[in-house]
Design a protein around this motif. Structure first.
Motif, PDB file in Angstrom:
ATOM      1  N   LEU A 280      11.065  -8.435 -38.437  1.00  0.00           N
ATOM      2  CA  LEU A 280      10.129  -7.743 -39.326  1.00  0.00           C
ATOM      3  C   LEU A 280      10.710  -7.521 -40.718  1.00  0.00           C
ATOM      4  CD1 LEU A 280       8.714  -4.996 -36.912  1.00  0.00           C
ATOM      5  CD2 LEU A 280       7.571  -7.085 -37.675  1.00  0.00           C
ATOM      6  N   GLY A 281      12.030  -7.490 -40.827  1.00  0.00           N
ATOM      7  CA  GLY A 281      12.667  -7.270 -42.125  1.00  0.00           C
ATOM      8  C   GLY A 281      12.426  -5.895 -42.700  1.00  0.00           C
ATOM      9  N   LEU A 282      12.248  -4.885 -41.835  1.00  0.00           N
ATOM     10  CA  LEU A 282      11.914  -3.549 -42.333  1.00  0.00           C
ATOM     11  C   LEU A 282      13.021  -2.965 -43.201  1.00  0.00           C
ATOM     12  CD1 LEU A 282      10.052  -1.657 -39.452  1.00  0.00           C
ATOM     13  CD2 LEU A 282       9.163  -2.348 -41.675  1.00  0.00           C
ATOM     14  N   ARG A 283      14.273  -3.107 -42.778  1.00  0.00           N
ATOM     15  CA  ARG A 283      15.351  -2.497 -43.571  1.00  0.00           C
ATOM     16  C   ARG A 283      15.399  -3.093 -44.969  1.00  0.00           C
ATOM     17  NH1 ARG A 283      19.022   1.060 -42.950  1.00  0.00           N
ATOM     18  NH2 ARG A 283      18.540   1.291 -40.736  1.00  0.00           N
ATOM     19  N   GLN A 284      15.249  -4.383 -45.086  1.00  0.00           N
ATOM     20  CA  GLN A 284      15.259  -5.023 -46.393  1.00  0.00           C
ATOM     21  C   GLN A 284      14.036  -4.631 -47.208  1.00  0.00           C
ATOM     22  OE1 GLN A 284      17.645  -6.617 -47.795  1.00  0.00           O
ATOM     23  NE2 GLN A 284      16.577  -7.344 -49.644  1.00  0.00           N
ATOM     24  N   SER A 285      12.906  -4.344 -46.530  1.00  0.00           N
ATOM     25  CA  SER A 285      11.662  -4.049 -47.247  1.00  0.00           C
ATOM     26  C   SER A 285      11.755  -2.783 -48.087  1.00  0.00           C
ATOM     27  CB  SER A 285      10.499  -3.928 -46.258  1.00  0.00           C
ATOM     28  OG  SER A 285      10.582  -2.724 -45.500  1.00  0.00           O
ATOM     29  N   TYR A 286      12.686  -1.891 -47.767  1.00  0.00           N
ATOM     30  CA  TYR A 286      12.848  -0.667 -48.543  1.00  0.00           C
ATOM     31  C   TYR A 286      13.401  -0.959 -49.942  1.00  0.00           C
ATOM     32  CZ  TYR A 286      12.204   2.475 -44.500  1.00  0.00           C
ATOM     33  OH  TYR A 286      11.699   3.187 -43.428  1.00  0.00           O
ATOM     34  N   ILE A 287      14.330  -1.872 -50.036  1.00  0.00           N
ATOM     35  CA  ILE A 287      15.077  -2.046 -51.292  1.00  0.00           C
ATOM     36  C   ILE A 287      14.683  -3.308 -52.051  1.00  0.00           C
ATOM     37  CG2 ILE A 287      17.052  -0.683 -50.558  1.00  0.00           C
ATOM     38  CD1 ILE A 287      18.461  -3.258 -49.762  1.00  0.00           C
ATOM     39  N   THR A 288      13.798  -4.105 -51.471  1.00  0.00           N
ATOM     40  CA  THR A 288      13.312  -5.275 -52.180  1.00  0.00           C
ATOM     41  C   THR A 288      12.259  -4.863 -53.199  1.00  0.00           C
ATOM     42  OG1 THR A 288      12.328  -7.468 -51.909  1.00  0.00           O
ATOM     43  CG2 THR A 288      11.481  -5.701 -50.520  1.00  0.00           C
ATOM     44  N   GLY A 289      11.866  -5.794 -54.047  1.00  0.00           N
ATOM     45  CA  GLY A 289      10.774  -5.530 -54.974  1.00  0.00           C
ATOM     46  C   GLY A 289       9.451  -6.053 -54.467  1.00  0.00           C
ATOM     47  N   ASN A 290       9.446  -6.672 -53.293  1.00  0.00           N
ATOM     48  CA  ASN A 290       8.224  -7.280 -52.771  1.00  0.00           C
ATOM     49  C   ASN A 290       7.344  -6.239 -52.078  1.00  0.00           C
ATOM     50  OD1 ASN A 290       9.077  -9.855 -53.585  1.00  0.00           O
ATOM     51  ND2 ASN A 290      10.266 -10.110 -51.690  1.00  0.00           N
ATOM     52  N   VAL A 291       6.086  -6.175 -52.470  1.00  0.00           N
ATOM     53  CA  VAL A 291       5.153  -5.262 -51.825  1.00  0.00           C
ATOM     54  C   VAL A 291       4.851  -5.774 -50.413  1.00  0.00           C
ATOM     55  CG1 VAL A 291       2.816  -4.290 -51.911  1.00  0.00           C
ATOM     56  CG2 VAL A 291       4.163  -4.525 -54.009  1.00  0.00           C
ATOM     57  N   MET A 292       4.865  -4.862 -49.447  1.00  0.00           N
ATOM     58  CA  MET A 292       4.700  -5.241 -48.045  1.00  0.00           C
ATOM     59  C   MET A 292       3.329  -5.832 -47.768  1.00  0.00           C
ATOM     60  SD  MET A 292       4.980  -2.835 -44.640  1.00  0.00           S
ATOM     61  CE  MET A 292       6.727  -3.069 -44.374  1.00  0.00           C
ATOM     62  N   ALA A 293       3.328  -6.854 -46.901  1.00  0.00           N
ATOM     63  CA  ALA A 293       2.092  -7.388 -46.353  1.00  0.00           C
ATOM     64  C   ALA A 293       2.056  -7.059 -44.870  1.00  0.00           C
ATOM     65  CB  ALA A 293       2.022  -8.893 -46.562  1.00  0.00           C
ATOM     66  N   SER A 294       0.887  -6.679 -44.373  1.00  0.00           N
ATOM     67  CA  SER A 294       0.752  -6.291 -42.975  1.00  0.00           C
ATOM     68  C   SER A 294      -0.651  -6.583 -42.489  1.00  0.00           C
ATOM     69  CB  SER A 294       1.052  -4.795 -42.805  1.00  0.00           C
ATOM     70  OG  SER A 294       0.761  -4.352 -41.491  1.00  0.00           O
ATOM     71  N   GLY A 295      -0.808  -6.602 -41.166  1.00  0.00           N
ATOM     72  CA  GLY A 295      -2.133  -6.650 -40.573  1.00  0.00           C
ATOM     73  C   GLY A 295      -2.652  -5.246 -40.359  1.00  0.00           C
ATOM     74  N   LEU A 296      -3.846  -5.144 -39.798  1.00  0.00           N
ATOM     75  CA  LEU A 296      -4.454  -3.850 -39.554  1.00  0.00           C
ATOM     76  C   LEU A 296      -3.927  -3.261 -38.241  1.00  0.00           C
ATOM     77  CD1 LEU A 296      -8.158  -4.580 -40.575  1.00  0.00           C
ATOM     78  CD2 LEU A 296      -6.210  -3.885 -41.996  1.00  0.00           C
ATOM     79  N   LEU A 297      -3.893  -1.929 -38.175  1.00  0.00           N
ATOM     80  CA  LEU A 297      -3.344  -1.232 -37.014  1.00  0.00           C
ATOM     81  C   LEU A 297      -4.440  -0.948 -35.994  1.00  0.00           C
ATOM     82  CD1 LEU A 297      -0.938   1.261 -38.819  1.00  0.00           C
ATOM     83  CD2 LEU A 297      -0.314  -0.819 -37.594  1.00  0.00           C
ATOM     84  N   ALA A 298      -5.005  -1.993 -35.433  1.00  0.00           N
ATOM     85  CA  ALA A 298      -6.059  -1.816 -34.437  1.00  0.00           C
ATOM     86  C   ALA A 298      -5.437  -1.570 -33.066  1.00  0.00           C
ATOM     87  CB  ALA A 298      -6.944  -3.052 -34.389  1.00  0.00           C
ATOM     88  N   PRO A 299      -6.097  -0.745 -32.231  1.00  0.00           N
ATOM     89  CA  PRO A 299      -5.581  -0.534 -30.870  1.00  0.00           C
ATOM     90  C   PRO A 299      -5.512  -1.844 -30.095  1.00  0.00           C
ATOM     91  CG  PRO A 299      -7.252   1.092 -31.405  1.00  0.00           C
ATOM     92  CD  PRO A 299      -7.265   0.085 -32.511  1.00  0.00           C
ATOM     93  N   VAL A 300      -4.553  -1.922 -29.180  1.00  0.00           N
ATOM     94  CA  VAL A 300      -4.361  -3.149 -28.423  1.00  0.00           C
ATOM     95  C   VAL A 300      -5.396  -3.309 -27.323  1.00  0.00           C
ATOM     96  CG1 VAL A 300      -2.124  -4.263 -28.233  1.00  0.00           C
ATOM     97  CG2 VAL A 300      -2.328  -1.848 -27.797  1.00  0.00           C
TER      98      VAL A 300
END
Length: 676
Positions: A280-300
């Motif tokens: 997922l690259g979450l740790r890097q996502s904090y300090i990068t300049g790239n705005v996060m891309a994600s899907g929607l948080l729909a129930p499974v």
């Protein structure tokens, strides 16, 4: 106010308006400080209007001169319909069109006497006080937010139907979190001058997304430092109110304060361990300049894994939409760099900032040793350093050496390595924490100490499937670690500890008070209370005061009172109040819940959500909300939960009470000898 804000209502209508500082401690400025500009502010403003710099110092935001509690007055405002939809919450320029955000003051709320856990027939309308045992305050869920951080879920609130009413993902209050905390601290200082506090405690979620600069802003506000509440390229720092560098007042140095860990303090947006899935690259996502891309948080799978509701990891991997940031150069914090990926020829970026890095539990605790207030470590100094290295965040302390009262500070958040893909907002104790709690309770009983448990997550109040209930790890297909104790086992252990006065918590952003009466009416001393404190982020933006008395009949009274920060018109904190009221009027969230304890749902057998009452679908008779004329009506009680009808009432989301507690014969004898 910033340009464009001068006509915005100040929150309280003028006709209803009822019309503090210590030397700064020099310390190294963090990387997110405003270099040269901040250097000009190495001092404290002694006077001047709100937000105005004086003698080259950073501006201060003094609170209103009238400091009262909700016992004196409460904010009231109507529900407004029709109006903006939940997905239109960011359209701040339209708020005034509908009259959102305006409130008046109504009569206060009395401290209602509650005898739910006392012997049958007990009554004491005018209790005589023998000794004050403690006076303290709690605040929680401050959610200090770096609004320019690139890895938020801001646009989800506008485009995901399952997140429309989730103000924790986006609400305009995000802009002023540091200033609201500063106003709350000043209000505490003012109350302390007339009714001194022995200590204060924060019940967790100090930051919004386990981010270092958010944590540092939180500590620095309480320490009375110069705050620059923006990051990256510091957009709007010289022109926009909520972005401007300011001088925090700081907590009165005579008040020690302690800290509890919350899920947002060590999980990404309180939902997922930062290092749970390296792809997922979450740790890097904090300090990068790239705005996060994600899907929607729909129930499974429409609840196929109920009570597990979400697969956060899978949603993040879809990467269908950019999540956006707030533009600090705009007066209303416009959402930018958001929308479907297909609308962008290249990924949107912001200025990277290394101070945004994600902290581990160990780093989070260690940061409290870098402070100008007391005690150094704010409770974590009482944890063995070897345990801090392992992320163990539990400790206990005795506020006053001559009073037999112990505070047990418990980390009951989920583990960073538990394997779950669901939201990490459940209650949880691993074997080490569970064993430690049992030892603390037993030691307190042996030492004849009264006890209070301070934990982030409350028990017995959240519906199964809400992601806030006690974690049923055995039903999570991805769990690699398991809860060491069931909710039944935990509550039974608490019931076997007659010196336990109450469990205090935050997490849900509510002011719920609940009783856990003894299951045996012949031993009423085994009952205890649970008192939640609402968030400083969302309405009602309150903290609580507690005064614990020993009465002449050797019962204990716990007087719990909500307090609104005494925000002054024209300050960012007053703007935040305006936003918090408008947000509730638009989203109409249920702030006065009462959850039925169901045995099954859609054919699925449920574990009990509350061992203290029957699993028969009835409401909890010990959860009560005051009715306030002029407020609402807003959704209340079970309000659509489990398919129930939506109920709208004038129930008010504050709860003041005097909570009576019966002591054991042994404890009565001890206190009679100590306080005859």
């Amino acid at each position: 106010m910033a340009n464009g804000d001068s006509k915005r209502p100040g929150g309280i209508l003028p006709s209803d308006d009822l019309n503090m500082v210590k030397p700064i401690t020099r310390r190294k400025f963090m990387k997110y400080s405003v270099g040269m500009a901040a250097a000009l502010y190495l001092g404290r403003s002694i006077s001047g209007s709100a937000g105005a710099a004086v003698n080259g110092q950073a501006p201060t935001y003094p609170i209103d001169s009238t400091v009262l509690t909700t016992k004196d007055r409460v904010l009231v405002f109507p529900a407004i319909s029709p109006g903006l939809t939940a997905s239109q919450l960011p359209q701040i320029s339209r708020y005034s069109t509908y009259g959102y955000g305006n409130a008046t003051f109504g009569p206060g709320l009395e401290n209602v006497q509650r005898t739910d856990i006392m012997p049958s027939g007990y009554s004491n309308a005018s209790p005589q006080r023998l000794r004050q045992l403690s006076s303290f305050f709690s605040f929680t869920d401050v959610h200090i937010t770096d609004k320019e951080s690139p890895n938020q879920l801001i646009s989800t609130q506008q485009v995901d139907p399952f997140c429309y009413t989730n103000s924790s993902i986006y609400s305009p209050v995000m802009m002023c979190t540091t200033q609201v905390l500063d106003a709350a601290i000043q209000t505490i200082n003012a109350l302390h001058k007339t009714t001194p506090f022995d200590f204060g405690i924060c019940l967790g979620d100090v930051s919004n997304t386990s981010q270092h600069n958010e944590l540092r802003w939180y500590i620095d506000v309480i320490d009375g430092q110069v705050i620059t509440p923006c990051s990256g390229d510091l957009r709007g720092n010289l022109t926009i109110d909520y972005q401007k560098t300011f001088q925090a007042a700081g907590l009165d140095p005579s008040i020690p304060w302690y800290q509890t860990l919350g899920n947002h303090d060590h999980f990404w947006i309180g939902t997922l361990p930062v290092d749970a899935d390296s792809t997922l690259g979450l740790r890097q996502s904090y300090i990068t300049g790239n705005v996060m891309a994600s899907g929607l948080l729909a129930p499974v799978d429409a609840g196929a894994l109920f009570p597990c509701m979400y697969d956060v990891s899978a949603s993040l991997k879809e990467r269908s939409d950019y999540m956006g940031v707030l533009d600090g150069a705009t007066a209303d914090g416009a959402i930018v760099k958001a929308g479907p990926i297909g609308q962008y020829s290249s990924p949107p970026t912001v200025t990277a900032d290394s101070a945004r890095y994600a902290v581990t539990k160990t780093q989070w605790m260690q940061e409290f040793f870098h402070t100008a207030t007391t005690p150094i470590g704010h409770g974590f100094n009482l944890v063995d350093p070897s345990r801090i290295e392992k992320g163990f965040a539990c400790y206990s302390f005795v506020p006053k050496s001559d009073i037999p009262l112990k505070i047990i500070v418990l980390d009951n958040t989920q583990s960073d390595t538990d394997g779950s893909h669901d939201f990490h907002a459940h209650g949880f104790l691993d074997a080490e924490r569970w064993g430690w709690l049992q030892e603390e309770l037993a030691a307190g009983q042996t030492a004849n100490q009264l006890m209070i448990i301070a934990a982030h997550i409350p028990i017995g109040v959240s519906p199964i499937g809400s992601d806030m209930e006690w974690w049923e790890s055995d039903k999570d297909p991805n769990a690699t670690e398991h809860n060491a104790v069931s909710l039944n086992g935990l509550v039974n252990e608490l019931w076997s500890t007659p010196n336990l006065l109450m469990w205090i918590s935050g997490h849900r952003h509510f002011n719920t008070i609940k009783a856990f009466p003894s299951p045996n009416p012949n031993t009423p001393q085994n009952g205890f209370w649970q008192v939640e404190t609402s968030s400083l982020r969302d309405f009602p933006q309150q903290f609580r005061t507690f005064t614990i008395h020993l009465n002449t009949d050797y019962t204990v009274s716990i007087v719990a009172t909500n307090v609104d920060p005494a925000v002054a018109d024209g300050t960012p904190a007053a703007t935040s109040r305006y936003y918090s009221i408008a947000t509730e009027q638009i989203l109409q969230n249920n702030l006065t819940p009462n959850t039925p304890n169901l045995a099954n749902y859609n054919g699925i057998a449920l574990e009990t959500m509350d061992p203290s009452r029957a699993q028969n679908g009835a409401l909890d008779l010990t959860i009560k909300w005051p009715l306030v004329t002029g407020y609402g009506p807003f959704p209340s009680l079970q309000s659509g939960l489990y398919g129930s009808p939506v109920t709208k009432t004038n129930s008010y989301p504050s709860s003041n009470a005097e909570l009576f507690k019966q002591l054991s014969p042994t404890m009565i004898d001890v206190l009679k000898k100590r306080f005859p």
